[in-house]
Design an enzyme around this catalytic site. Structure first.
Site, PDB file in Angstrom:
ATOM      1  CG  HIS A  55      -1.945   1.113   1.121  1.00 20.33           C
ATOM      2  ND1 HIS A  55      -3.276   0.880   0.876  1.00 20.33           N
ATOM      3  CD2 HIS A  55      -1.813   2.472   1.193  1.00 20.33           C
ATOM      4  CE1 HIS A  55      -3.926   2.030   0.817  1.00 20.33           C
ATOM      5  NE2 HIS A  55      -3.047   3.013   0.999  1.00 20.33           N
ATOM      6  CG  HIS A  57      -1.002   6.979  -1.712  1.00 23.91           C
ATOM      7  ND1 HIS A  57      -2.202   7.131  -2.360  1.00 23.91           N
ATOM      8  CD2 HIS A  57      -1.260   6.246  -0.599  1.00 23.91           C
ATOM      9  CE1 HIS A  57      -3.160   6.535  -1.661  1.00 23.91           C
ATOM     10  NE2 HIS A  57      -2.614   5.981  -0.591  1.00 23.91           N
ATOM     11  CD  GLN A 150      -6.992  10.963  -2.165  1.00 25.89           C
ATOM     12  OE1 GLN A 150      -5.818  10.619  -2.233  1.00 25.89           O
ATOM     13  NE2 GLN A 150      -7.718  10.758  -1.075  1.00 25.89           N
ATOM     14  CG  HIS A 208      -7.540   4.150   0.189  1.00 27.31           C
ATOM     15  ND1 HIS A 208      -6.948   3.711  -0.961  1.00 27.31           N
ATOM     16  CD2 HIS A 208      -6.588   4.860   0.856  1.00 27.31           C
ATOM     17  CE1 HIS A 208      -5.691   4.131  -0.993  1.00 27.31           C
ATOM     18  NE2 HIS A 208      -5.442   4.833   0.097  1.00 27.31           N
ATOM     19  CD  GLU A 211      -6.865   6.451   5.507  1.00 25.35           C
ATOM     20  OE1 GLU A 211      -7.149   6.505   4.295  1.00 25.35           O
ATOM     21  OE2 GLU A 211      -5.750   6.783   5.952  1.00 25.35           O
ATOM     22  CG  ASP A 307      -1.085   5.239   3.347  1.00 22.61           C
ATOM     23  OD1 ASP A 307      -1.340   5.315   2.131  1.00 22.61           O
ATOM     24  OD2 ASP A 307      -1.896   5.587   4.222  1.00 22.61           O
TER      25      ASP A 307
HETATM   26 FE   FE2 Z   1      -3.534   5.086   1.134  1.00 22.72          FE
END
Ligand code: FE2
Length: 423
Positions: A55, A57, A150, A208, A211, A307
């Site tokens: 995971h 970005h 996103q 995701h 969260e 992340d």
């Molecule tokens: Fe993430």
């Protein structure tokens, strides 16, 4: 005559073995008598499958401070800053930052990364940049790309369309962010939609999911249902799942068996969630990590994800998955020796399983990707987060480092070398 032998290392399960490599494959594991073009002495060192990050970005990596720092430290300010940056960052800038990060990763023995790519902007520059990075690093690093809406699948006019455009361009995993849709109903509908998309295209699915600190954010329930409905099994992963931390225990006693039944995997991200979650709490402040040991006890494969590194959400980071496991171990209180060893497996074997990289591992026939660490065993590797002395990817040595011992010259004492490790 082998190409390479890594001699005398200690494997994560405690066995001492030589590993013989020809081409990009491991040929033998055990006592190897034959010769090789190169022999690496790993006596007393830990030899392990590579680190894997399921995971990340990478479109935002190494952008800390652009356009300015996240003053509140919250997830929402991070998303807002990223919303500005993604409109100005060029493909070349994103490629350059990502390649720099991949160099860090390789030097740390991190040879496989799943990165979520923001598909919100219509220009899809992040997608183009990450497809280029994937092509450039392919000889030495497995990079999986997730089409990640996103700002929500339905919350922007072109959210859904852009996920499909990204998949058509070659992004290979379907994403999702149900808790960020406008309503609970639209969040649930987004999951049904995305699960169908993954099933119809024969793709993996990584969401995701929940969260948030809201105990009533229960999208993982719908996700597990859709994974079961479409038979996605471990091709599906729930990332973060932080609301499970705050959920009612009675409800969770029903939920975890449903997650286990589906065969989906779970990816908590301890560095990020220990800093981002609980920001609305006074005291006590919740930890915001999902129920790791309880999921594992039910048979769910749980990995640790990183992340972020130096981006709008996280101001630190070194590309070291052992840092991630170290934090996870503390927050999830996995302190028994078997639990600590499990934490090491989570960032190697379990993460590889989550990403479907079934040809990684220290066995004959597996891909020759591994690392030699300046530690005696897996638990010591977590304690020290030691140097990666040698990193081998697909049969080639891609990173080497000298031991980092200290030379002590203390008054009244003989000069000594202090080795960091005990073994
Ligand atoms: Fe993430």
């Amino acid at each position: 005559m082998f190409d390479l032998i890594v001699k005398g290392g200690t494997l994560p399960d405690g066995r001492v073995a030589d590993i013989a490599i020809t081409g990009d494959r491991i040929v033998e594991v055990g006592r190897v008598q034959a010769e090789a073009r190169r022999v690496i002495d790993a006596t007393g060192d830990l030899v392990s499958p590579p680190l894997v990050d399921p995971h990340f970005h990478m479109d935002a990596v190494l952008s800390y401070g652009l356009p300015r720092i996240n003053a509140s430290g919250t997830l929402l300010e991070g998303i807002s800053l990223w919303g500005e940056l993604r409109e100005t960052a060029t493909v070349d800038e994103m490629v350059a930052r990502a390649l720099r990060y991949c160099d860090w990763a390789v030097s740390m023995g991190l040879l496989a990364i799943r990165t979520h790519v923001d598909t919100t902007p219509d220009h899809l520059r992040g997608v183009d940049a990450m497809l280029e990075v994937k092509r450039l690093v392919a000889p030495y690093l497995d990079l999986q790309l997730v089409a990640f809406p996103q700002d929500g699948l339905y919350r922007t006019r072109t959210g859904r369309e852009n996920v499909i455009r990204a998949l058509d361009k070659g992004v290979e995993i379907v994403g999702g962010i149900p808790h960020f849709e406008r309503t609970m109903e639209e969040g649930a509908e987004s999951l049904r939609d995305l699960a169908r998309m993954a099933a119809d295209r024969g793709l993996m699915w990584d969401v995701h999911c929940d969260e948030t600190d809201d105990p009533l954010s229960r999208h993982v329930e719908t996700m597990a249902r859709e994974v079961t409905r479409h038979g996605l099994g471990r091709r599906a992963a729930g990332s973060h799942l932080t609301s499970m931390h705050s959920m009612d225990n009675y409800y969770v006693s029903k939920l975890i068996p449903l997650i286990a039944e589906s065969g989906m995997t779970a990816i908590p991200n301890p560095l990020i969630n220990i800093t981002l979650q609980g920001r609305h709490d006074s005291f006590p402040k919740r930890r915001g990590l999902t129920r790791v040991k309880e999921l594992q006890a039910a048979g769910v494969t749980v990995g640790w994800g990183q992340d972020c590194v130096l981006d709008p959400w996280y101001s630190l980071g070194t590309a070291d998955m052992l840092d991630v496991a170290f934090m996870g171990l503390h927050v999830a209180q996995m302190t028994h020796p078997e639990e600590m060893a499990r934490c090491f497996r989570m960032v190697t074997e379990d993460n590889a399983r989550i990403m479907g990289l079934d040809d990684l591992g220290l066995r004959p026939g597996a891909r020759a990707s591994l690392m030699v660490l300046d530690a005696a065993n897996a638990v010591e590797a977590l304690r020290l987060r030691p140097d990666r002395l040698v990193v081998i990817s697909n049969g080639r040595v891609v990173s080497e480092k000298a031991r980092n011992d200290s030379r002590l010259t203390l008054p009244g004492r003989p000069a000594t070398v202090r080795r960091r490790k005990d073994g």
